[in-house]
Design a protein around this motif. Sequence first.
Motif, PDB file in Angstrom:
ATOM      1  N   GLU A  18       0.812  -1.217   0.000  1.00  0.00           N
ATOM      2  CA  GLU A  18       0.000   0.000   0.000  1.00  0.00           C
ATOM      3  C   GLU A  18       0.849   1.272   0.000  1.00  0.00           C
ATOM      4  OE1 GLU A  18      -3.319   0.133  -0.294  1.00  0.00           O
ATOM      5  OE2 GLU A  18      -3.305  -2.043  -0.484  1.00  0.00           O
ATOM      6  N   GLY A  19       1.963   1.248   0.695  1.00  0.00           N
ATOM      7  CA  GLY A  19       2.800   2.444   0.807  1.00  0.00           C
ATOM      8  C   GLY A  19       2.423   3.303   1.997  1.00  0.00           C
ATOM      9  N   VAL A  20       1.236   3.073   2.537  1.00  0.00           N
ATOM     10  CA  VAL A  20       0.755   3.812   3.706  1.00  0.00           C
ATOM     11  C   VAL A  20       0.060   2.832   4.646  1.00  0.00           C
ATOM     12  CG1 VAL A  20       0.466   6.031   2.552  1.00  0.00           C
ATOM     13  CG2 VAL A  20      -1.399   4.412   2.554  1.00  0.00           C
ATOM     14  N   LEU A  21      -0.093   3.251   5.901  1.00  0.00           N
ATOM     15  CA  LEU A  21      -0.722   2.403   6.908  1.00  0.00           C
ATOM     16  C   LEU A  21      -1.374   3.300   7.939  1.00  0.00           C
ATOM     17  CD1 LEU A  21      -1.017  -0.490   8.210  1.00  0.00           C
ATOM     18  CD2 LEU A  21       1.153  -0.035   9.335  1.00  0.00           C
ATOM     19  N   VAL A  22      -2.546   2.917   8.417  1.00  0.00           N
ATOM     20  CA  VAL A  22      -3.241   3.648   9.470  1.00  0.00           C
ATOM     21  C   VAL A  22      -3.330   2.733  10.680  1.00  0.00           C
ATOM     22  CG1 VAL A  22      -5.368   4.801  10.149  1.00  0.00           C
ATOM     23  CG2 VAL A  22      -4.576   4.951   7.797  1.00  0.00           C
ATOM     24  N   VAL A  23      -2.859   3.226  11.832  1.00  0.00           N
ATOM     25  CA  VAL A  23      -2.871   2.439  13.060  1.00  0.00           C
ATOM     26  C   VAL A  23      -3.504   3.278  14.158  1.00  0.00           C
ATOM     27  CG1 VAL A  23      -1.508   1.113  14.691  1.00  0.00           C
ATOM     28  CG2 VAL A  23      -0.697   1.397  12.364  1.00  0.00           C
ATOM     29  N   LYS A  24      -4.568   2.749  14.761  1.00  0.00           N
ATOM     30  CA  LYS A  24      -5.200   3.441  15.878  1.00  0.00           C
ATOM     31  C   LYS A  24      -4.361   3.227  17.131  1.00  0.00           C
ATOM     32  CE  LYS A  24      -9.504   4.040  18.299  1.00  0.00           C
ATOM     33  NZ  LYS A  24     -10.892   3.638  18.466  1.00  0.00           N
ATOM     34  N   SER A  49       9.412   0.999  15.724  1.00  0.00           N
ATOM     35  CA  SER A  49      10.758   0.562  15.360  1.00  0.00           C
ATOM     36  C   SER A  49      11.180   1.114  14.012  1.00  0.00           C
ATOM     37  CB  SER A  49      10.806  -0.958  15.341  1.00  0.00           C
ATOM     38  OG  SER A  49      12.025  -1.406  14.836  1.00  0.00           O
ATOM     39  N   LEU A  50      10.288   1.048  13.019  1.00  0.00           N
ATOM     40  CA  LEU A  50      10.612   1.564  11.688  1.00  0.00           C
ATOM     41  C   LEU A  50      10.809   3.076  11.712  1.00  0.00           C
ATOM     42  CD1 LEU A  50       8.170  -0.541   9.489  1.00  0.00           C
ATOM     43  CD2 LEU A  50      10.654  -0.760   9.614  1.00  0.00           C
ATOM     44  N   GLU A  51      10.049   3.757  12.562  1.00  0.00           N
ATOM     45  CA  GLU A  51      10.190   5.214  12.654  1.00  0.00           C
ATOM     46  C   GLU A  51      11.536   5.595  13.265  1.00  0.00           C
ATOM     47  OE1 GLU A  51       7.734   9.086  14.330  1.00  0.00           O
ATOM     48  OE2 GLU A  51       7.445   7.136  15.277  1.00  0.00           O
ATOM     49  N   SER A  52      12.012   4.832  14.237  1.00  0.00           N
ATOM     50  CA  SER A  52      13.297   5.156  14.857  1.00  0.00           C
ATOM     51  C   SER A  52      14.453   4.963  13.879  1.00  0.00           C
ATOM     52  CB  SER A  52      13.515   4.296  16.104  1.00  0.00           C
ATOM     53  OG  SER A  52      13.737   2.949  15.744  1.00  0.00           O
ATOM     54  N   VAL A  58       5.721   9.277  10.368  1.00  0.00           N
ATOM     55  CA  VAL A  58       4.460   9.081  11.080  1.00  0.00           C
ATOM     56  C   VAL A  58       3.841  10.437  11.382  1.00  0.00           C
ATOM     57  CG1 VAL A  58       3.374   8.154  13.143  1.00  0.00           C
ATOM     58  CG2 VAL A  58       5.264   6.931  12.094  1.00  0.00           C
ATOM     59  N   THR A  59       2.555  10.554  11.081  1.00  0.00           N
ATOM     60  CA  THR A  59       1.775  11.726  11.458  1.00  0.00           C
ATOM     61  C   THR A  59       0.701  11.252  12.421  1.00  0.00           C
ATOM     62  OG1 THR A  59       2.145  12.690   9.285  1.00  0.00           O
ATOM     63  CG2 THR A  59       0.347  13.609  10.593  1.00  0.00           C
ATOM     64  N   PHE A  60       0.638  11.856  13.595  1.00  0.00           N
ATOM     65  CA  PHE A  60      -0.328  11.449  14.614  1.00  0.00           C
ATOM     66  C   PHE A  60      -1.427  12.486  14.693  1.00  0.00           C
ATOM     67  CE2 PHE A  60      -1.882  11.228  18.999  1.00  0.00           C
ATOM     68  CZ  PHE A  60      -2.245   9.890  19.043  1.00  0.00           C
ATOM     69  N   ASN A  61      -2.688  12.024  14.563  1.00  0.00           N
ATOM     70  CA  ASN A  61      -3.810  12.944  14.593  1.00  0.00           C
ATOM     71  C   ASN A  61      -5.041  12.209  15.113  1.00  0.00           C
ATOM     72  OD1 ASN A  61      -5.370  15.170  14.237  1.00  0.00           O
ATOM     73  ND2 ASN A  61      -5.583  14.943  12.032  1.00  0.00           N
ATOM     74  N   TRP A  62      -5.644  12.725  16.158  1.00  0.00           N
ATOM     75  CA  TRP A  62      -6.892  12.204  16.715  1.00  0.00           C
ATOM     76  C   TRP A  62      -6.805  10.710  17.000  1.00  0.00           C
ATOM     77  CZ3 TRP A  62     -11.926  14.718  17.099  1.00  0.00           C
ATOM     78  CH2 TRP A  62     -11.846  16.088  16.921  1.00  0.00           C
ATOM     79  N   GLN A  63      -5.790  10.308  17.734  1.00  0.00           N
ATOM     80  CA  GLN A  63      -5.577   8.928  18.182  1.00  0.00           C
ATOM     81  C   GLN A  63      -5.282   7.950  17.049  1.00  0.00           C
ATOM     82  OE1 GLN A  63      -5.311   8.139  21.486  1.00  0.00           O
ATOM     83  NE2 GLN A  63      -5.459  10.356  21.718  1.00  0.00           N
ATOM     84  N   TYR A  64      -4.889   8.442  15.904  1.00  0.00           N
ATOM     85  CA  TYR A  64      -4.515   7.586  14.785  1.00  0.00           C
ATOM     86  C   TYR A  64      -3.118   7.947  14.304  1.00  0.00           C
ATOM     87  CZ  TYR A  64      -9.171   5.616  14.238  1.00  0.00           C
ATOM     88  OH  TYR A  64     -10.337   4.926  14.442  1.00  0.00           O
ATOM     89  N   ASN A  65      -2.321   6.931  14.008  1.00  0.00           N
ATOM     90  CA  ASN A  65      -1.014   7.113  13.397  1.00  0.00           C
ATOM     91  C   ASN A  65      -1.153   6.892  11.899  1.00  0.00           C
ATOM     92  OD1 ASN A  65       0.835   7.491  15.662  1.00  0.00           O
ATOM     93  ND2 ASN A  65       0.227   5.430  16.253  1.00  0.00           N
ATOM     94  N   TYR A  66      -0.743   7.867  11.126  1.00  0.00           N
ATOM     95  CA  TYR A  66      -0.734   7.743   9.670  1.00  0.00           C
ATOM     96  C   TYR A  66       0.719   7.539   9.261  1.00  0.00           C
ATOM     97  CZ  TYR A  66      -5.437   9.505  10.137  1.00  0.00           C
ATOM     98  OH  TYR A  66      -6.747   9.655  10.495  1.00  0.00           O
ATOM     99  N   VAL A  67       1.026   6.380   8.709  1.00  0.00           N
ATOM    100  CA  VAL A  67       2.397   5.967   8.451  1.00  0.00           C
ATOM    101  C   VAL A  67       2.658   6.001   6.950  1.00  0.00           C
ATOM    102  CG1 VAL A  67       4.080   4.133   8.811  1.00  0.00           C
ATOM    103  CG2 VAL A  67       2.236   4.463  10.453  1.00  0.00           C
ATOM    104  N   TYR A  68       3.744   6.660   6.541  1.00  0.00           N
ATOM    105  CA  TYR A  68       4.126   6.785   5.136  1.00  0.00           C
ATOM    106  C   TYR A  68       5.535   6.228   4.956  1.00  0.00           C
ATOM    107  CZ  TYR A  68       0.535  10.354   5.702  1.00  0.00           C
ATOM    108  OH  TYR A  68      -0.603  11.021   6.026  1.00  0.00           O
ATOM    109  N   LEU A  69       5.733   5.427   3.935  1.00  0.00           N
ATOM    110  CA  LEU A  69       7.060   4.877   3.649  1.00  0.00           C
ATOM    111  C   LEU A  69       7.976   5.948   3.065  1.00  0.00           C
ATOM    112  CD1 LEU A  69       6.643   1.371   1.993  1.00  0.00           C
ATOM    113  CD2 LEU A  69       7.997   1.946   3.985  1.00  0.00           C
ATOM    114  N   THR A  70       9.217   5.945   3.495  1.00  0.00           N
ATOM    115  CA  THR A  70      10.234   6.813   2.900  1.00  0.00           C
ATOM    116  C   THR A  70      10.994   6.007   1.848  1.00  0.00           C
ATOM    117  OG1 THR A  70      11.870   6.182   4.553  1.00  0.00           O
ATOM    118  CG2 THR A  70      10.504   8.103   5.067  1.00  0.00           C
ATOM    119  N   PRO A  71      11.774   6.646   0.994  1.00  0.00           N
ATOM    120  CA  PRO A  71      12.564   5.890   0.009  1.00  0.00           C
ATOM    121  C   PRO A  71      13.511   4.863   0.655  1.00  0.00           C
ATOM    122  CG  PRO A  71      12.483   8.189  -0.608  1.00  0.00           C
ATOM    123  CD  PRO A  71      11.839   8.090   0.743  1.00  0.00           C
TER     124      PRO A  71
END
Length: 141
Positions: A18-24, A49-52, A58-71
């Motif tokens: 997908e390239g993106v992921l949403v995690v509550k 772990s991937l963010e570190s 990762v963008t955090f908004n209203w109790q949801y993490n929006y995760v985007y892959l980098t190159p």
Amino acid sequence: MFIPKANRIAVFKYLFSEGVLVVKKDTISATHPQIEGPTNLEVLMLVKSLESKEYVRVTFNWQYNYVYLTPEGIEYLRTYLALPAEVVPATHRKVTGRPEGRDREEEGNGKFGGEGRAAFRGGGDREYRGREGGFGRGGGL
């Protein structure tokens, strides 16, 4: 935290496809809504772990993490999952044509009879109002 390899691979496959992921931000939930197998807590910890390692943003908004892959993350997941270089995430694919139902008509006889936006192109009710009269900014003589 120990995460079974099957769950780790399931999360990585979904993220790469997908390239993106949403995690509550819900550590009690038994499963993740989109991914079969891992718990929501396991997905949160993998994202952490991937963010570190700066493989995701990762963008955090209203109790949801929006995760985007980098190159760098794309390259890491490609080597981890042993995928060929031709395979790319859905967010990096080129769109070949217009979406369904968005084709424009060649003749210009669209929704409003083909004149376009006449009021913005000098037509419309300009003849009715005229140039010299009116109220407001500079309308009077």
